[in-house]
Motif scaffolding. Structure first.
Motif, mmCIF file in Angstrom:
data_model
loop_
_atom_site.group_PDB
_atom_site.id
_atom_site.type_symbol
_atom_site.label_atom_id
_atom_site.label_comp_id
_atom_site.label_asym_id
_atom_site.label_seq_id
_atom_site.Cartn_x
_atom_site.Cartn_y
_atom_site.Cartn_z
ATOM 1 N N GLU A 53 3.887 10.292 -5.285
ATOM 2 C CA GLU A 53 2.770 9.994 -4.265
ATOM 3 C C GLU A 53 1.557 11.160 -4.202
ATOM 4 O O GLU A 53 2.004 12.217 -4.481
ATOM 5 C CB GLU A 53 2.960 10.041 -2.608
ATOM 6 C CG GLU A 53 3.945 8.637 -2.439
ATOM 7 C CD GLU A 53 4.459 8.654 -1.053
ATOM 8 O OE1 GLU A 53 4.886 7.697 -0.549
ATOM 9 O OE2 GLU A 53 4.222 9.611 -0.289
ATOM 10 N N GLU B 22 -1.422 10.051 2.294
ATOM 11 C CA GLU B 22 -1.389 9.488 1.135
ATOM 12 C C GLU B 22 -2.520 8.718 0.713
ATOM 13 O O GLU B 22 -2.710 7.815 1.140
ATOM 14 C CB GLU B 22 0.031 8.349 1.072
ATOM 15 C CG GLU B 22 0.479 7.804 -0.153
ATOM 16 C CD GLU B 22 1.218 6.808 -0.013
ATOM 17 O OE1 GLU B 22 2.050 6.645 0.932
ATOM 18 O OE2 GLU B 22 1.211 5.929 -0.873
ATOM 19 N N GLN C 103 -0.339 6.324 -4.923
ATOM 20 C CA GLN C 103 1.007 6.517 -5.619
ATOM 21 C C GLN C 103 1.058 5.693 -7.119
ATOM 22 O O GLN C 103 0.543 4.735 -7.288
ATOM 23 C CB GLN C 103 1.926 5.781 -4.722
ATOM 24 C CG GLN C 103 3.373 5.684 -5.059
ATOM 25 C CD GLN C 103 4.369 5.561 -3.985
ATOM 26 O OE1 GLN C 103 3.801 5.086 -2.817
ATOM 27 N NE2 GLN C 103 5.713 5.836 -3.877
#
Ligand code: ATP
Ligand code: MG
Length: 446
Positions: free
Chosen positions: A209, A283, A286
């Motif tokens: 990530e 985040e 990813q």
């Protein structure tokens, strides 16, 4: 753009529903309006930044040879039954029936659909390697949509999928994505740190990530502080060279950096104590390599050199395009508003006329406006009949990196004022030099 003709509904009051600064500023700066929980309309200013972010993602994807395309938002339930995820995806998937009673869904991701496309058309090893991507709206019926565009239900994602003949080739694609993502985020003024992550419902062993450190981040992260010294900069990595990409992967992932899901106390304790950090992160992307699972289930099989049929090795790679607006603001703001990094700013600079209606001031603003525009820059000219304080407040809130302030007094001395939003520092310059300064700042970046 002239502010008098723009649609910029700046809010005077602090919106009560916003718990974090990026959400608050996006509402206050008139960038978004909530349509329903986790679903937003993108007003002109917000849409402009969204498009800039999208453009950077497109450019960086295509720079490394990935092919843009567009798949629909609505998908058939049958396809998801073939992969087995129709049941396993759970209540986050928005399901409905069409008028014929067929099961449909609003795509939360596109592994099934892309694999079906490749299965239909790709038959030979000669057509590989292949990486296809799109930037499309997704829907996930999040339990708790919150923080504005950071955790929406409808959100814009770049999702890309690589198809390769061998695990080795697919891992090269994985490394190549890491290289390209590092560059992508840096162009947006962000440091996004790749961290070992958990693969979740997509499955597979290899996944990282990319996290932007921010107090308001939803992920708990643990890392070796040395990692924050690493920048990608303007390296020229040959993305077709396996070992060159592997070297970048090794460099950026050899130090300890993990999310709470993969955190390992024993390994973490091997990092010198003074460098051990635990923090929060957002985040913003990813990457995954997950092998042949989807290709086997959906028939993405090709003939290799010997004529043998083999299932393709796949990976999928996502960037949270709409979430990035929130992440950038979390990373770059002050108590007066947003501070856009130059790469994503909605307008290159603001022009503030301190005395609308004053012949000299109006004339100087008009010529600055046309000189900047002629150079391919996009200024936002505040030509409203408003107090100077209100104009400054708006400019500070919407966060343009540079402001040119024009008033009768300065003009008498032949100067205007150029102010940096980030440092607050001002410089008095003749109008032509102010234009030259702004042009130089954005040179090669338009
Ligand atoms: P999260 O753990 O934050 O729920 P995810 O791991 O489920 O995200 P991915 O499937 O990896 O999400 O999607 C790729 C990217 O899309 C994420 O890295 C994130 O930046 C973005 N994204 C995921 N869910 C959302 C959401 N609800 N709102 C906005 N962006 C999102
Ligand atoms: Mg994820």
């Amino acid at each position: 753009m002239r502010l008098s003709r723009y649609f910029l509904p700046v809010l005077k009051e602090t919106p009560r529903e916003a718990q974090i600064v990026s959400h608050r500023y996006m509402l206050q700066a008139g960038m978004i309006k909530q349509a329903s929980a986790g679903i937003y309309s993108w007003l002109p200013l917000g849409f402009k930044v969204l498009r800039k972010i999208e453009n950077i993602v497109h450019e960086e994807q295509q720079r490394v040879g990935h092919l843009p395309m567009l798949m629909p938002t609505i998908q058939s339930g049958d396809l998801w039954k073939q992969s087995g995820r129709h049941n396993s995806y759970g209540p986050e998937m928005l399901r409905f029936q069409d008028r014929h009673g067929r099961e449909m869904l609003y795509g939360p991701t596109n592994e099934e659909m892309i694999t079906e496309i490749v299965a239909a058309y790709v038959n030979s090893y000669r057509e590989l390697p292949l990486t296809l991507y799109h930037i499309q709206w997704k829907f996930r019926d999040e339990v708790r949509p919150r923080f504005g565009v950071m955790r929406g239900r409808e959100f814009l994602m770049k999702d890309g999928y690589n198809f390769d003949l061998s695990k080795e080739a697919a891992l090269h694609a994985y490394n190549r994505h890491l290289v390209s993502y590092l560059r992508t985020y840096e162009r947006m003024g962000l440091q996004a740190i790749p961290m070992r992550a958990d693969s979740g419902p997509i499955g597979g062993d290899y996944t990282h990530e990319f996290l932007v450190l921010a107090e308001t981040g939803e992920s708990e992260v643990f890392y070796d502080s040395e990692i924050t010294d690493l920048t990608f900069g303007d390296r020229d990595v040959d993305v077709d060279d396996y070992s060159a990409c592997q070297a970048v992967m090794d460099e950026f992932t050899s130090r300890y950096a993990r999310t709470d899901e993969t955190h390992d106390e024993t390994l973490f304790n091997e990092v010198p104590e003074s460098r051990r950090r635990s923090a929060r992160g957002i985040e913003v992307g990813q990457i995954f390599y997950f092998g042949t699972e989807y290709s086997e289930k959906l028939g993405a099989v090709v003939q290799d050199e010997t004529g043998q049929k083999i299932p393709l090795h796949m990976g999928s790679h996502g960037i949270g395009v709409s979430r990035l607006l929130g992440a950038i603001i979390e990373a770059s703001h002050d108590d007066k508003g947003i501070i856009w990094p130059q790469g994503v700013t909605p307008f290159h600079c603001g022009i503030v006329n301190l005395k609308q209606g004053d012949e000299a001031a109006d004339g100087a603003c008009e010529s600055l406006y046309s000189a900047l525009t002629a150079l391919g820059l996009e200024p936002l000219y505040d030509d409203r009949d408003e107090r100077a304080g209100a104009k400054f407040g708006t400019m500070d809130m919407i966060g343009l990196p540079w402001r040119i302030t024009v008033g009768p007094r300065g003009l008498k001395n032949g100067v205007v004022e150029v102010t940096s939003r980030r440092t607050g520092e001002s410089e008095e310059l003749p109008p032509e030099e102010a234009v030259a300064k702004i042009a130089k700042i954005y040179e090669g970046k338009l």
